[in-house]
Scaffold this active site. Structure first.
Site, PDB file in Angstrom:
ATOM      1  N   GLY A  25     -56.400  86.805 154.763  1.00 49.65           N
ATOM      2  CA  GLY A  25     -56.202  86.954 153.723  1.00 49.65           C
ATOM      3  C   GLY A  25     -57.016  86.114 152.700  1.00 49.65           C
ATOM      4  O   GLY A  25     -57.233  84.710 152.692  1.00 49.65           O
ATOM      5  N   LEU A  56     -56.369  84.334 139.054  1.00 57.54           N
ATOM      6  CA  LEU A  56     -55.304  83.039 139.561  1.00 57.54           C
ATOM      7  C   LEU A  56     -55.502  82.601 140.578  1.00 57.54           C
ATOM      8  O   LEU A  56     -55.591  81.346 140.563  1.00 57.54           O
ATOM      9  CB  LEU A  56     -54.038  83.682 139.866  1.00 57.54           C
ATOM     10  CG  LEU A  56     -52.805  82.983 140.305  1.00 57.54           C
ATOM     11  CD1 LEU A  56     -52.319  81.629 139.441  1.00 57.54           C
ATOM     12  CD2 LEU A  56     -51.127  83.685 140.540  1.00 57.54           C
ATOM     13  N   ASN A 122     -47.375  90.421 152.811  1.00 56.62           N
ATOM     14  CA  ASN A 122     -46.857  91.475 153.173  1.00 56.62           C
ATOM     15  C   ASN A 122     -46.468  90.871 154.401  1.00 56.62           C
ATOM     16  O   ASN A 122     -47.039  90.837 155.342  1.00 56.62           O
ATOM     17  CB  ASN A 122     -47.187  92.262 152.846  1.00 56.62           C
ATOM     18  CG  ASN A 122     -48.708  92.992 153.252  1.00 56.62           C
ATOM     19  OD1 ASN A 122     -48.259  93.080 154.732  1.00 56.62           O
ATOM     20  ND2 ASN A 122     -49.740  91.930 152.891  1.00 56.62           N
ATOM     21  N   CYS A 177     -28.763 108.240 144.050  1.00 55.77           N
ATOM     22  CA  CYS A 177     -27.802 108.832 143.199  1.00 55.77           C
ATOM     23  C   CYS A 177     -27.461 107.927 142.440  1.00 55.77           C
ATOM     24  O   CYS A 177     -27.007 108.213 141.092  1.00 55.77           O
ATOM     25  CB  CYS A 177     -26.407 109.276 143.851  1.00 55.77           C
ATOM     26  SG  CYS A 177     -25.386 108.455 145.049  1.00 55.77           S
TER      27      CYS A 177
END
Length: 653
Positions: A25, A56, A122, A177
């Site tokens: 990373g 950033l 993640n 729904c």
């Protein structure tokens, strides 16, 4: 060349110069970490990262100087490498702009390093690196930040907990729904807007339908009628209409036509809402939605409706403002799609301004329809992207702590390593940084236990082999390339990681292969050097939208015979795309995470106090790297305040 080796004893400095380390990373933490490593004296560093350009991240390493790199769309990894080499030109940095989960980064690859340092965002990648380091028996330093809060911990096989020893909540999901018929929270509207983006511009997914759900069980109190509705819905596709994307393409993605009579936006914001109003049972105990009329909105077009002060992204527009934003974003996205050519698709990205504008506008229009307070672009980005905005100072502190723990490991003092928490406010002992003793491995961990084992409750007559592979083994248990063998005395191969070998099984149900209540499956992931035994419990009364449940939190609690256990369950239903995935990702419903108070004697990371006092409220702990509430870190002598407050942020990684 600038280095701090003079502050280290010669033996340690020589060790740093000679050893190979892996950083996974190169985002907010990773960029700071690379700088710290070369300044400390590390000379042989390999970095694997998929991060995309983002000012950033590069601001930590002189973003002004590297604006050119960002504009040229080079990876953050390349920017970071070039910047770090200016601190120490003699450093040997090998950068891989790739996914750490690719097969070439196997166990043998990990064994090339003395130490691995994670700077990921993640859970799927964290799980994978955790398993690879366990298989290679290489120390891993795990880290994460969430706003002002952060955490660093060390993972060593056989000595400490692994990343997966403690169960983490699954990504928060919402029944279809609710998303389509009865949204009651802003996040429901944001998920709907992301679905709409995919329906219009991205990869269409039948599970991401945005039209009213006529199979909603609330529409009928008669079980037979409900079943009939569901069958009709499956056959008719709910409201009959052509594919949303095909319809939009037929209009040329004309933003004006999208709002005209009898077209998509009228359907989405007017006709569909009027159709929902005919489902009167839905509104007996709810406030009914109010359809939007395009002509009425246009009358408000000249009225500037803005609430809130501060930056533009933190302001809330009115309905007219969001309708205009919707129109502009559709036109921009249409142009982007056309540039990609026929059959192309767009991928939603929170850092892509047109995509973010579209979701902001569509979500707010739907919020207005369902009488919710609309949200700023900043708030929606935080929820839609499952993030808490990064803070440079937090990343810098955590990166420094990673290096300090690395020095202990390379000095042979692993026992002196600690889990360190960075708090938002000082604890009662006036400390922002709180070290805690590392916890030992969990005997019940389904990853690092001597014989990993889990029990899964599902309906063998309704669960497809493909669902077992993708939703259970890959999404839930974090495998990359699982092979599954049924323990039936014949060694039947159910799933093979070799392409094409068992694809014909994907559309068949588990029961078609003799899998029943009490069956056992041996699952191997040879890439991760990981074997898991899965006990199957057949169940026909799972909750709606729940496809399976992992029973209990400990492998040794597998039922004998299966089905006898009634331990706590961790449910996992159909994932929505409010995250990710990959994402997938876990809910964080409060923004204060990792709040820890230390007693006079050094606490264990599993017994530390998890509260802070701020404005009279007390809040419970969340893991910094995932934003998940940690069930293991509450102290029993001080219960949580009854008025603890929930925020809208749903997940952070």
């Amino acid at each position: 060349m600038v280095q701090l080796v003079g502050s280290l004893r010669k033996e340690l400095a020589d060790s740093l110069s000679a050893c190979r380390v892996l950083v996974v990373g190169a985002g907010g933490i990773g960029c700071e970490l690379l700088k710290n490593l070369v300044l400390t004296g590390f000379k042989n560093i390999e970095v694997v990262s998929l991060d995309v350009p983002n000012v950033l991240y590069t601001q930590y390493l002189d973003c002004v100087q590297h604006t050119l790199f960002v504009n040229l769309r080079l990876s953050v990894l390349q920017v970071a490498k070039e910047s770090v080499l200016q601190f120490c030109p003699t450093a040997n940095i090998t950068a891989y702009h790739d996914s750490i989960m690719n097969p070439e980064y196997n166990v043998e690859f990990f064994r090339n390093f003395m130490l691995v340092m994670n700077a990921l965002d993640n859970r799927a990648a964290r799980n994978h690196v955790n398993r690879m380091c366990l298989a290679a028996d290489i120390p891993l330093i795990e880290s994460g930040t969430a706003g002002y809060l952060g955490q660093v911990t060390v993972i060593k096989k056989g000595l400490t907990e692994c990343y997966e020893c403690q169960p983490k909540p699954t990504q928060k999901t919402f029944p279809g729904c609710t998303i389509r018929n009865t949204p009651s929270e802003p996040i429901h509207c944001i998920v709907w807007a992301k679905y709409l983006f995919n329906q219009l511009f991205g990869e269409e997914d039948a599970d991401q339908e945005v039209s009213p759900d006529t199979a909603d069980p609330e529409l009928s109190w008669n079980p037979a009628d409900t079943e009939a509705r569901a069958t009709a819905s499956d056959q008719d596709g709910d409201i009959k209409r052509v594919s949303t994307k095909d319809w939009a393409r037929s209009t040329g993605y004309d933003a004006v036509k999208l709002f005209n009579k009898d077209c998509l936006s009228e359907s989405l914001f007017k006709d569909d809402i009027q159709y929902l109003l005919t489902m009167d049972k839905l509104w007996k105990k709810r406030k009914a939605p109010l359809p939007l009329d395009w002509l009425e909105i246009q009358k408000l077009g000249k009225i500037l409706e803005v609430t809130g002060t501060g930056l533009k992204d933190q302001q809330v527009l009115g309905v007219a403002g969001y309708s205009q934003l919707f129109s502009r974003s559709v036109e921009t996205l249409r142009s982007m799609l056309a540039d990609k050519g026929d059959g192309a698709e767009l991928v939603w990205d929170k850092d892509d301004p047109p995509a973010m504008d579209f979701v902001t506008a569509a979500a707010n229009l739907r919020m207005h329809i369902f009488s919710m307070n609309m949200k700023s672009r900043f708030d929606i980005k935080s929820m839609a992207g499952n993030i808490i905005p990064a803070i440079a100072t937090t990343n810098a502190v955590i990166a420094g702590l990673i290096v300090l723990e690395a020095l202990k490991i390379l000095s042979g003092d692993v026992e002196q390593c600690r889990t360190i928490f960075l708090n938002k406010q000082p604890n009662p002992r006036k400390k922002l940084l709180v070290p805690c003793a590392l916890d030992p491995p969990s005997a019940n961990c389904y990853v690092c236990a001597s014989k990993p084992e889990v029990t899964v409750k599902l309906n063998v007559h309704k669960t497809l082999v493909l669902a077992l592979q993708d939703k259970i083994l890959k999404e839930k248990f974090g495998m990359v390339a699982p092979d599954v063998q049924i323990e039936d005395g014949k060694g039947t191969i159910l799933i093979s990681s070799e392409e094409g070998e068992t694809e014909a099984n994907n559309s068949k149900f588990l029961s078609d292969f003799g899998i029943r209540h009490g069956s056992r499956l041996q699952v191997d992931d040879f890439l991760q050097d990981y074997t898991l035994l899965v006990n199957v419990i057949h169940c026909e009364d799972l909750e709606k939208d729940v496809e399976f449940e992992v029973v209990g939190d400990a492998p040794d609690k597998a039922p004998t015979p299966p089905g006898a256990q009634e331990d706590k369950n961790v449910a996992n239903g159909n994932k929505d795309s409010a995250e990710p995935s990959t994402s997938s990702k876990a809910p964080a419903e409060q923004d204060d995470v990792l709040i820890v108070d230390s007693d006079e004697e050094e606490p264990s990371s599993s017994t530390m106090d998890v509260r802070m006092e701020s404005g009279g409220h007390k809040r419970k702990l969340h893991d910094a790297e995932t934003g998940e509430a940690s069930a293991k870190r509450q102290r029993l002598d001080q219960p949580l305040a009854a008025d603890e407050e929930d925020d809208d942020i749903i997940a952070l990684d």
